[in-house]
Motif scaffolding. Structure first.
Motif, short mmCIF file in Angstrom:
data_model
loop_
_atom_site.label_atom_id
_atom_site.label_comp_id
_atom_site.label_asym_id
_atom_site.label_seq_id
_atom_site.Cartn_x
_atom_site.Cartn_y
_atom_site.Cartn_z
N ALA A 168 -12.32 0.46 3.26
CA ALA A 168 -11.39 -0.40 2.52
C ALA A 168 -12.11 -1.17 1.42
CB ALA A 168 -10.70 -1.37 3.47
N LEU A 173 -8.94 -1.17 -1.01
CA LEU A 173 -7.62 -1.05 -0.38
C LEU A 173 -7.13 -2.39 0.14
CD1 LEU A 173 -8.22 2.22 1.68
CD2 LEU A 173 -7.39 2.00 -0.66
N GLY A 177 -1.44 -2.00 2.28
CA GLY A 177 -1.50 -0.63 1.76
C GLY A 177 -2.16 0.31 2.75
N PHE A 178 -3.22 -0.15 3.37
CA PHE A 178 -3.92 0.65 4.38
C PHE A 178 -2.99 0.92 5.57
CE2 PHE A 178 -6.78 1.76 7.72
CZ PHE A 178 -7.92 2.28 7.12
N VAL A 181 -0.33 3.70 5.04
CA VAL A 181 -0.75 5.10 5.00
C VAL A 181 -1.43 5.58 6.28
CG1 VAL A 181 -0.94 5.15 2.49
CG2 VAL A 181 -2.92 4.48 3.86
N ASN A 353 -5.26 5.00 -1.59
CA ASN A 353 -4.72 4.82 -0.24
C ASN A 353 -4.80 6.11 0.57
OD1 ASN A 353 -4.07 2.09 -0.35
ND2 ASN A 353 -2.06 2.45 -1.23
#
Length: 421
Positions: A168, A173, A177-178, A181, A353
């Motif tokens: 990350a 990231l 957002g992490f 996904v 991502n």
């Protein structure tokens, strides 16, 4: 590929360090992974493969700071007795072994997604051994499932594991957002873990009566008493960290370090006891590998290797290729070294991502295959052995391979979907 004498030496040191990452020790020497990373770093500096200024610059203080801070946050729950209290409550549930297995998987995956998975595993493994034995149950399926759930569940969040934090930070990231996904496949993987382990151990839930007297029924160390006040304090701070990660513009490492500072100031809990649960060896390993990898990058060899891989159709900046390469390497050198090795050569943009998900899911799910695929696996096996429970390489792999295959298949479909295929 033409190599100079300096490049030859740098390459040799780099390979020796990663041999130690794969085997756990440098063959022929009593040098573990952390020792190999530190010796490799010193060798690179001594040989002139990297300058002292460049070595300092190579160490990503943001990643190290965030990891240290979050380790302290997770340690607060260990010292407060929360992990022990949770294990006791779960193991005492009046349910059948398959249902108990499902509850432990949910707890392991859930805790590991919000707190550093290695600390969770260290704190709960001896307790799970003791509590399952007290019920006359075979501890092995419960320990394996808990380990698999910790690895799989932690893959879904930025703060679930050290390799996720490294990925990350390197890819820039965000927390949410992490989660978007990687969270869904990590969640779906937990019932898959239950299905595989429950099927494989469906006739082996209990301990043979002839073996009961040969196994100790207490953990190696006495579990800490549950402190409600300290647990609530830890929960408030941990919640604040997550909220700040999502909504504030502050650097994540400063958020984590501020949280650590708040938790280390206590009238009831010694800071010494808190810091015992911080994995200093892992922090040193990561710092050493930052320098070793930077020195290797100075040779130009990684760039040339990547160019040749692209010519062969393997582009690490394509999420699916990264997923396969990351998953394969993590079972050779470990998941943390794999992420550290690959991240500097990724070019995040619109696919950042997806690349983060590919790394997290590939290294998280594949690490369940063999004992040495993850630090959590090593911890579970060693902690269980200290309590008198032997989990052999074959026993681990017998369950770990099918768990990995079904989880990786799920993740592969997800990655391909995200990549637009």
């Amino acid at each position: 590929m033409h190599l100079t004498g300096q490049t030859d030496l740098t390459l040799i040191v780099f390979l020796l360090v990663y041999v130690a990452m794969g085997f756990g020790t440098l063959p022929g020497f009593k040098v573990d992974r952390t020792g190999a990373a530190i010796v490799g770093m010193l060798a690179m500096l001594t040989m002139g493969s990297i300058t002292s200024e460049a070595a300092w610059d190579a160490i990503d203080y943001r990643t190290v700071g965030m990891l240290f801070g979050l380790m302290v946050v997770s340690a607060a729950f260990a010292v407060s007795g929360f992990y022990a209290w949770t294990a006791q409550r779960v193991a005492a549930l009046p349910v059948s072994p398959p249902i108990l297995l499902a509850v432990l998987i949910a707890v392991g995956g859930g805790l590991s997604s919000l707190l550093t998975n290695d600390v969770v595993v260290v704190a709960m493994t001896p307790l799970l051994v003791s509590l399952t034995l007290a019920r006359g149950l075979n501890p092995v399926p419960f320990l394996l499932a808990f380990c698999f759930a910790a690895n799989s569940g932690s893959a879904g969040t930025l703060i679930g594991s050290p390799q996720n934090m490294i990925a990350a930070q390197g890819l820039g990231l965000s927390f949410d957002g992490f989660l978007k996904v990687a969270g869904i496949p990590a969640l779906i993987s937990l019932p898959l873990v239950w299905a595989v382990v429950a099927f494989m151990y469906r006739k082996r839930w209990s301990i043979p009566k002839t073996a009961e007297t040969d196994i100790p029924t207490a953990p190696a160390e006495e579990a800490p008493k549950f402190d409600m006040g300290e647990t609530i304090k830890g929960a408030i701070v941990a919640s604040g960290v997550i909220v700040a990660f999502i909504f504030s513009p502050w650097p994540r490492e400063l958020i984590a370090l501020a949280a650590a500072g708040v938790l280390l100031i206590s009238r009831r809990t010694s800071s010494k006891d808190m810091l015992k649960n911080v994995d200093g060896n892992l922090l040193l390993l990561i710092m050493g590998l930052f320098v070793v990898n930077a020195a290797f990058a100075n040779t130009g060899l990684p760039q040339e290797i990547l160019a040749r891989l692209r010519e062969a159709g393997i582009d690490l900046n394509h999420p699916f290729s990264l997923f396969i390469v990351g998953g394969t390497l993590s079972n050779i050198v470990g998941n943390n070294p794999t992420v550290m090795l690959l991240v500097p050569y990724l070019h995040p943009g619109e696919t950042a991502n997806a690349l983060g998900a590919a790394l997290a899911l590939g290294t998280g799910f594949s690490s369940n295959m063999i004992i040495f695929g993850s630090l959590a696996g090593i911890i579970v096996v060693e902690q269980a052995a200290a309590c008198g429970i032997k989990i052999s390489f074959g026993e681990f792999a017998k369950a770990g391979i099918p768990v990995t295959l079904v989880s990786m298949a799920l993740a592969a479909v997800w990655i391909l979907f995200m990549a637009g295929f």
